[in-house]
Scaffold this motif. Sequence first.
Motif, PDB file in Angstrom:
ATOM      1  N   THR A  62     -15.070 -30.756 -10.010  1.00  0.00           N
ATOM      2  CA  THR A  62     -15.835 -31.362 -11.100  1.00  0.00           C
ATOM      3  C   THR A  62     -15.735 -30.525 -12.374  1.00  0.00           C
ATOM      4  OG1 THR A  62     -17.383 -32.299  -9.497  1.00  0.00           O
ATOM      5  CG2 THR A  62     -18.130 -32.170 -11.778  1.00  0.00           C
ATOM      6  N   SER A  63     -15.820 -29.211 -12.238  1.00  0.00           N
ATOM      7  CA  SER A  63     -15.704 -28.334 -13.405  1.00  0.00           C
ATOM      8  C   SER A  63     -14.330 -28.442 -14.046  1.00  0.00           C
ATOM      9  CB  SER A  63     -15.970 -26.882 -13.009  1.00  0.00           C
ATOM     10  OG  SER A  63     -17.279 -26.745 -12.534  1.00  0.00           O
ATOM     11  N   CYS A  64     -13.282 -28.472 -13.232  1.00  0.00           N
ATOM     12  CA  CYS A  64     -11.918 -28.583 -13.770  1.00  0.00           C
ATOM     13  C   CYS A  64     -11.716 -29.901 -14.498  1.00  0.00           C
ATOM     14  CB  CYS A  64     -10.896 -28.431 -12.652  1.00  0.00           C
ATOM     15  SG  CYS A  64     -10.781 -26.756 -12.010  1.00  0.00           S
ATOM     16  N   VAL A  65     -12.182 -30.995 -13.913  1.00  0.00           N
ATOM     17  CA  VAL A  65     -12.034 -32.300 -14.556  1.00  0.00           C
ATOM     18  C   VAL A  65     -12.821 -32.332 -15.869  1.00  0.00           C
ATOM     19  CG1 VAL A  65     -12.613 -34.752 -14.338  1.00  0.00           C
ATOM     20  CG2 VAL A  65     -11.498 -33.566 -12.454  1.00  0.00           C
ATOM     21  N   SER A  66     -14.053 -31.811 -15.848  1.00  0.00           N
ATOM     22  CA  SER A  66     -14.875 -31.796 -17.063  1.00  0.00           C
ATOM     23  C   SER A  66     -14.254 -30.940 -18.158  1.00  0.00           C
ATOM     24  CB  SER A  66     -16.274 -31.264 -16.744  1.00  0.00           C
ATOM     25  OG  SER A  66     -16.920 -32.113 -15.843  1.00  0.00           O
ATOM     26  N   PHE A  67     -13.580 -29.875 -17.773  1.00  0.00           N
ATOM     27  CA  PHE A  67     -12.941 -28.997 -18.756  1.00  0.00           C
ATOM     28  C   PHE A  67     -11.636 -29.594 -19.289  1.00  0.00           C
ATOM     29  CE2 PHE A  67      -9.995 -25.538 -19.755  1.00  0.00           C
ATOM     30  CZ  PHE A  67     -10.708 -24.910 -20.766  1.00  0.00           C
ATOM     31  N   MET A  69     -10.507 -32.911 -19.194  1.00  0.00           N
ATOM     32  CA  MET A  69     -10.491 -34.264 -19.758  1.00  0.00           C
ATOM     33  C   MET A  69     -10.419 -34.289 -21.284  1.00  0.00           C
ATOM     34  SD  MET A  69     -10.070 -36.813 -17.896  1.00  0.00           S
ATOM     35  CE  MET A  69     -10.617 -38.155 -18.921  1.00  0.00           C
ATOM     36  N   VAL A 111     -14.099 -38.199 -25.847  1.00  0.00           N
ATOM     37  CA  VAL A 111     -14.467 -37.656 -24.542  1.00  0.00           C
ATOM     38  C   VAL A 111     -15.505 -36.580 -24.734  1.00  0.00           C
ATOM     39  CG1 VAL A 111     -13.618 -36.545 -22.454  1.00  0.00           C
ATOM     40  CG2 VAL A 111     -12.202 -38.185 -23.645  1.00  0.00           C
TER      41      VAL A 111
END
Length: 111
Positions: A62-67, A69, A111
């Motif tokens: 989740t952290s990787c995707v949030s960073f 995107m 985003v």
Amino acid sequence: GEGSSNYSIWELAVFAVLGCIGGLIGACFNAASEHLTLWRIKHVNYCKKRRVLEVLLLSVLTSCVSFLMPRLWNRCTALPTDVQGWNNQQKELMAELLPFQCLSGKEYNEV
């Protein structure tokens, strides 16, 4: 006049098809959720270490995707210029838009 509709009769078929598609997508989601739950019961829930590992992996993902995107989806949109009829809340929300990798004061990142 009174009792008239803004929809044509042929549009009802389109709405019915959209409803059917939405129902099928919902049924697929429920089936996938059930399969995932059964898999988790068999492979994850019986061991406390695996449950902790699952939480850690999902947190990192989740952290990787949030960073990533905003970096991968670099879509800059022009800030609205005509704000005459806007209320204070709308103006405050516009002021909070971030220009991440966009022209500051002229664009914001969606985003």
